[in-house]
Write a protein that holds these residues in place. Structure first.
Motif, PDB file in Angstrom:
ATOM      1  N   PRO A 139      28.096  -4.314  25.483  1.00 18.31           N
ATOM      2  CA  PRO A 139      27.987  -4.760  24.101  1.00 18.31           C
ATOM      3  C   PRO A 139      27.635  -3.622  23.174  1.00 18.31           C
ATOM      4  CG  PRO A 139      25.990  -5.257  25.305  1.00 18.31           C
ATOM      5  CD  PRO A 139      26.935  -4.671  26.290  1.00 18.31           C
ATOM      6  N   PRO A 140      27.953  -3.754  21.896  1.00 20.99           N
ATOM      7  CA  PRO A 140      27.473  -2.782  20.915  1.00 20.99           C
ATOM      8  C   PRO A 140      25.958  -2.821  20.864  1.00 20.99           C
ATOM      9  CG  PRO A 140      29.219  -4.165  20.009  1.00 20.99           C
ATOM     10  CD  PRO A 140      28.817  -4.762  21.316  1.00 20.99           C
ATOM     11  N   ALA A 141      25.344  -1.721  20.452  1.00 18.65           N
ATOM     12  CA  ALA A 141      23.886  -1.610  20.489  1.00 18.65           C
ATOM     13  C   ALA A 141      23.207  -2.702  19.684  1.00 18.65           C
ATOM     14  CB  ALA A 141      23.458  -0.244  19.968  1.00 18.65           C
ATOM     15  N   ALA A 142      23.815  -3.140  18.571  1.00 12.48           N
ATOM     16  CA  ALA A 142      23.152  -4.095  17.704  1.00 12.48           C
ATOM     17  C   ALA A 142      23.525  -5.523  18.017  1.00 12.48           C
ATOM     18  CB  ALA A 142      23.476  -3.791  16.241  1.00 12.48           C
ATOM     19  N   ALA A 143      24.408  -5.778  18.975  1.00 11.96           N
ATOM     20  CA  ALA A 143      24.892  -7.130  19.239  1.00 11.96           C
ATOM     21  C   ALA A 143      23.857  -7.901  20.017  1.00 11.96           C
ATOM     22  CB  ALA A 143      26.207  -7.076  19.998  1.00 11.96           C
ATOM     23  N   SER A 144      23.451  -9.061  19.541  1.00 15.21           N
ATOM     24  CA  SER A 144      22.495  -9.884  20.268  1.00 15.21           C
ATOM     25  C   SER A 144      22.807 -11.350  20.134  1.00 15.21           C
ATOM     26  CB  SER A 144      21.075  -9.624  19.754  1.00 15.21           C
ATOM     27  OG  SER A 144      20.999  -9.922  18.381  1.00 15.21           O
ATOM     28  N   ALA A 145      23.816 -11.724  19.364  1.00 14.72           N
ATOM     29  CA  ALA A 145      24.158 -13.127  19.186  1.00 14.72           C
ATOM     30  C   ALA A 145      25.655 -13.287  19.192  1.00 14.72           C
ATOM     31  CB  ALA A 145      23.584 -13.618  17.848  1.00 14.72           C
ATOM     32  N   PRO A 146      26.177 -14.509  19.494  1.00 12.87           N
ATOM     33  CA  PRO A 146      27.631 -14.731  19.491  1.00 12.87           C
ATOM     34  C   PRO A 146      28.234 -14.413  18.134  1.00 12.87           C
ATOM     35  CG  PRO A 146      26.480 -16.584  20.502  1.00 12.87           C
ATOM     36  CD  PRO A 146      25.433 -15.712  19.884  1.00 12.87           C
ATOM     37  N   ALA A 147      29.421 -13.909  18.160  1.00 12.34           N
ATOM     38  CA  ALA A 147      30.092 -13.571  16.908  1.00 12.34           C
ATOM     39  C   ALA A 147      30.502 -14.834  16.184  1.00 12.34           C
ATOM     40  CB  ALA A 147      31.322 -12.714  17.189  1.00 12.34           C
ATOM     41  N   ALA A 148      30.597 -14.733  14.876  1.00  8.58           N
ATOM     42  CA  ALA A 148      31.025 -15.884  14.080  1.00  8.58           C
ATOM     43  C   ALA A 148      32.475 -16.189  14.377  1.00  8.58           C
ATOM     44  CB  ALA A 148      30.833 -15.577  12.592  1.00  8.58           C
TER      45      ALA A 148
ATOM     46  N   PRO B  65      29.905   6.517  20.261  1.00  4.70           N
ATOM     47  CA  PRO B  65      29.764   7.305  21.484  1.00  4.70           C
ATOM     48  C   PRO B  65      28.892   6.578  22.485  1.00  4.70           C
ATOM     49  CG  PRO B  65      29.392   8.662  19.533  1.00  4.70           C
ATOM     50  CD  PRO B  65      29.452   7.237  19.063  1.00  4.70           C
ATOM     51  N   GLY B  66      29.313   6.620  23.755  1.00  2.78           N
ATOM     52  CA  GLY B  66      28.507   6.098  24.846  1.00  2.78           C
ATOM     53  C   GLY B  66      28.718   4.628  25.100  1.00  2.78           C
ATOM     54  N   THR B  67      29.531   3.907  24.304  1.00  2.00           N
ATOM     55  CA  THR B  67      29.765   2.493  24.533  1.00  2.00           C
ATOM     56  C   THR B  67      30.974   2.343  25.430  1.00  2.00           C
ATOM     57  OG1 THR B  67      28.920   2.035  22.345  1.00  2.00           O
ATOM     58  CG2 THR B  67      30.150   0.273  23.417  1.00  2.00           C
ATOM     59  N   ALA B  68      30.785   1.829  26.621  1.00  2.00           N
ATOM     60  CA  ALA B  68      31.860   1.750  27.605  1.00  2.00           C
ATOM     61  C   ALA B  68      32.486   0.369  27.575  1.00  2.00           C
ATOM     62  CB  ALA B  68      31.304   2.039  29.001  1.00  2.00           C
ATOM     63  N   THR B  69      33.608   0.250  28.284  1.00  2.00           N
ATOM     64  CA  THR B  69      34.332  -1.007  28.347  1.00  2.00           C
ATOM     65  C   THR B  69      33.439  -2.107  28.885  1.00  2.00           C
ATOM     66  OG1 THR B  69      36.328   0.228  28.769  1.00  2.00           O
ATOM     67  CG2 THR B  69      36.385  -2.108  29.307  1.00  2.00           C
ATOM     68  N   GLY B  70      33.452  -3.251  28.213  1.00  2.00           N
ATOM     69  CA  GLY B  70      32.724  -4.399  28.708  1.00  2.00           C
ATOM     70  C   GLY B  70      31.257  -4.405  28.364  1.00  2.00           C
TER      71      GLY B  70
ATOM     72  N   LEU C 270      30.573 -13.318  25.602  1.00  2.00           N
ATOM     73  CA  LEU C 270      30.074 -12.789  26.871  1.00  2.00           C
ATOM     74  C   LEU C 270      29.632 -11.345  26.728  1.00  2.00           C
ATOM     75  CD1 LEU C 270      29.740 -13.252  29.966  1.00  2.00           C
ATOM     76  CD2 LEU C 270      32.085 -12.384  30.211  1.00  2.00           C
ATOM     77  N   ARG C 271      30.385 -10.576  25.981  1.00  2.00           N
ATOM     78  CA  ARG C 271      30.051  -9.163  25.817  1.00  2.00           C
ATOM     79  C   ARG C 271      28.751  -8.991  25.027  1.00  2.00           C
ATOM     80  NH1 ARG C 271      33.311  -4.252  22.994  1.00  2.00           N
ATOM     81  NH2 ARG C 271      32.985  -5.562  21.162  1.00  2.00           N
ATOM     82  N   SER C 272      28.526  -9.889  24.082  1.00  2.00           N
ATOM     83  CA  SER C 272      27.321  -9.776  23.274  1.00  2.00           C
ATOM     84  C   SER C 272      26.053 -10.077  24.068  1.00  2.00           C
ATOM     85  CB  SER C 272      27.411 -10.726  22.076  1.00  2.00           C
ATOM     86  OG  SER C 272      27.299 -12.070  22.496  1.00  2.00           O
ATOM     87  N   LEU C 273      26.216 -10.708  25.256  1.00  2.00           N
ATOM     88  CA  LEU C 273      25.060 -11.037  26.089  1.00  2.00           C
ATOM     89  C   LEU C 273      24.760  -9.950  27.118  1.00  2.00           C
ATOM     90  CD1 LEU C 273      25.960 -14.788  26.773  1.00  2.00           C
ATOM     91  CD2 LEU C 273      24.259 -13.918  25.164  1.00  2.00           C
ATOM     92  N   GLY C 274      25.574  -8.914  27.141  1.00  2.00           N
ATOM     93  CA  GLY C 274      25.469  -7.923  28.201  1.00  2.00           C
ATOM     94  C   GLY C 274      24.194  -7.108  28.187  1.00  2.00           C
ATOM     95  N   ASN C 275      23.508  -7.046  27.066  1.00  2.00           N
ATOM     96  CA  ASN C 275      22.299  -6.216  26.998  1.00  2.00           C
ATOM     97  C   ASN C 275      21.016  -7.044  27.087  1.00  2.00           C
ATOM     98  OD1 ASN C 275      22.543  -7.444  24.529  1.00  2.00           O
ATOM     99  ND2 ASN C 275      21.794  -5.675  23.365  1.00  2.00           N
ATOM    100  N   LEU C 276      21.138  -8.313  27.539  1.00  2.00           N
ATOM    101  CA  LEU C 276      19.955  -9.165  27.613  1.00  2.00           C
ATOM    102  C   LEU C 276      19.325  -9.176  28.997  1.00  2.00           C
ATOM    103  CD1 LEU C 276      21.128 -12.247  25.481  1.00  2.00           C
ATOM    104  CD2 LEU C 276      19.872 -10.203  24.754  1.00  2.00           C
ATOM    105  N   GLY C 277      19.887  -8.434  29.923  1.00  2.00           N
ATOM    106  CA  GLY C 277      19.311  -8.346  31.259  1.00  2.00           C
ATOM    107  C   GLY C 277      19.588  -9.566  32.122  1.00  2.00           C
ATOM    108  N   LEU C 278      20.562 -10.389  31.760  1.00  2.00           N
ATOM    109  CA  LEU C 278      20.906 -11.572  32.552  1.00  2.00           C
ATOM    110  C   LEU C 278      21.823 -11.200  33.699  1.00  2.00           C
ATOM    111  CD1 LEU C 278      21.657 -14.093  29.643  1.00  2.00           C
ATOM    112  CD2 LEU C 278      19.527 -13.885  30.957  1.00  2.00           C
ATOM    113  N   SER C 279      21.747 -11.974  34.786  1.00  2.00           N
ATOM    114  CA  SER C 279      22.689 -11.777  35.885  1.00  2.00           C
ATOM    115  C   SER C 279      24.079 -12.199  35.411  1.00  2.00           C
ATOM    116  CB  SER C 279      22.282 -12.601  37.102  1.00  2.00           C
ATOM    117  OG  SER C 279      22.292 -13.982  36.782  1.00  2.00           O
ATOM    118  N   GLU C 280      25.082 -11.797  36.152  1.00  2.92           N
ATOM    119  CA  GLU C 280      26.448 -12.074  35.722  1.00  2.92           C
ATOM    120  C   GLU C 280      26.719 -13.559  35.588  1.00  2.92           C
ATOM    121  OE1 GLU C 280      30.370  -9.750  36.734  1.00  2.92           O
ATOM    122  OE2 GLU C 280      30.016 -11.248  38.324  1.00  2.92           O
ATOM    123  N   ASP C 281      26.250 -14.357  36.568  1.00  4.74           N
ATOM    124  CA  ASP C 281      26.503 -15.788  36.487  1.00  4.74           C
ATOM    125  C   ASP C 281      25.787 -16.403  35.281  1.00  4.74           C
ATOM    126  OD1 ASP C 281      24.033 -15.289  37.655  1.00  4.74           O
ATOM    127  OD2 ASP C 281      24.025 -17.175  38.770  1.00  4.74           O
ATOM    128  N   LYS C 282      24.578 -15.941  34.986  1.00  2.00           N
ATOM    129  CA  LYS C 282      23.848 -16.446  33.833  1.00  2.00           C
ATOM    130  C   LYS C 282      24.545 -16.054  32.527  1.00  2.00           C
ATOM    131  CE  LYS C 282      20.495 -18.342  36.181  1.00  2.00           C
ATOM    132  NZ  LYS C 282      20.357 -19.830  36.216  1.00  2.00           N
TER     133      LYS C 282
END
Length: 246
Positions: free
Chosen positions: A29-38, A22-27, A99-111
């Motif tokens: 990241p999942p709450a626990a995602a913080s690194a690139p997927a294998a 619940p609450g995870t929208a398109t584009g 890219l999706r896994s980086l969405g919760n790191l507070g980076l700008s889109e280009d970064k």
């Protein structure tokens, strides 16, 4: 034929529609995602006939939204189409997942894109030979667009066939019923005219019956009177002959 990689299909589906959490929208990241997927195995995904939750047909619902809605059934179907057209090795979808896994790191889109690209090149390894060319991403992304367009062409063709068979048949029935109603309406007009004519004739016949009955009754009375006159005359002569001819 073998079934497509369902886990890959669900992963692709999560790129375009809300995840099960619940609450995870398109584009996002999942709450626990913080690194690139294998990386997934580089073996190509089998491409059997399309499998979906049910037949993907043009006619599914009675209520129609003129602007359309994102339908989970079609979303899963299209995700399976993409999975079936997934080439071997890392490509656009691995980059998209990174890219999706980086969405919760507070980076700008280009970064985010730059970091995802650096991570993807490390993930891909010798695939790029150290090149910074991202055409492999755009090429595979365009390949997926082509696969979706091909599927859409097939779906549109099935829509046109359904319209011709179902709607066309209903339209033919509609025309037939309209023609029948027009014919019946004309018959009703003619029947009403005949009823009116019969009613007028019935009224006239009633008068004629009275008139003819009166004439016939009068003729009978006249006949009886004439008959009595003849009988009386003959009887009178018989009486006189008996009296005078002795």
């Amino acid at each position: 034929m073998p079934e497509p990689d369902k886990s890959l299909g669900r992963k692709i589906l999560s790129f375009f529609v809300k995840d099960e959490e619940p609450g995870t929208a398109t584009g996002t990241p999942p709450a626990a995602a913080s690194a690139p997927a294998a990386p997934r195995p580089s073996a190509s995904v089998p491409t059997p006939s399309v499998t979906s939750p049910g037949p993907v047909t043009p006619v599914e619902r009675s209520a129609v939204n003129p602007t359309g809605t994102v339908d989970p059934k079609f979303a899963e179907h299209l995700a399976n189409v993409l999975a079936q057209n997934n080439p071997p090795g890392p490509d656009y979808f691995e980059f998209r997942e990174t890219l999706r896994s980086l969405g919760n790191l507070g980076l700008s889109e280009d970064k985010q894109f730059q970091a995802a690209w650096a991570s993807f090149k490390a993930l891909a390894g010798p695939t790029f030979g150290g090149s910074a060319d991202a055409t492999v991403l755009t090429n595979t992304a365009n390949g997926y667009i082509a696969a979706l367009n091909k599927d859409r062409d097939g779906f549109i063709k099935s829509v046109e066939t359904a319209l011709a068979e179902r709607v066309g048949g209903l339209q033919n029935e509609q025309k037939r019923l309209q023609t029948d109603n027009e014919s019946l309406s004309k018959q009703l007009v003619e029947i009403q005219k005949q009823i009116d004519a019969n009613t007028n004739r019935l009224t006239a016949i009633t008068g004629e019956i009275t008139e003819q009955s009166a004439k016939i009754t009068q003729n009978r009375q006249n006949y009886e009177s004439t008959f009595a006159h003849f009988i009386d005359q003959i009887k009178s002569d018989i009486a006189k002959m008996a009296q005078y001819l002795k």
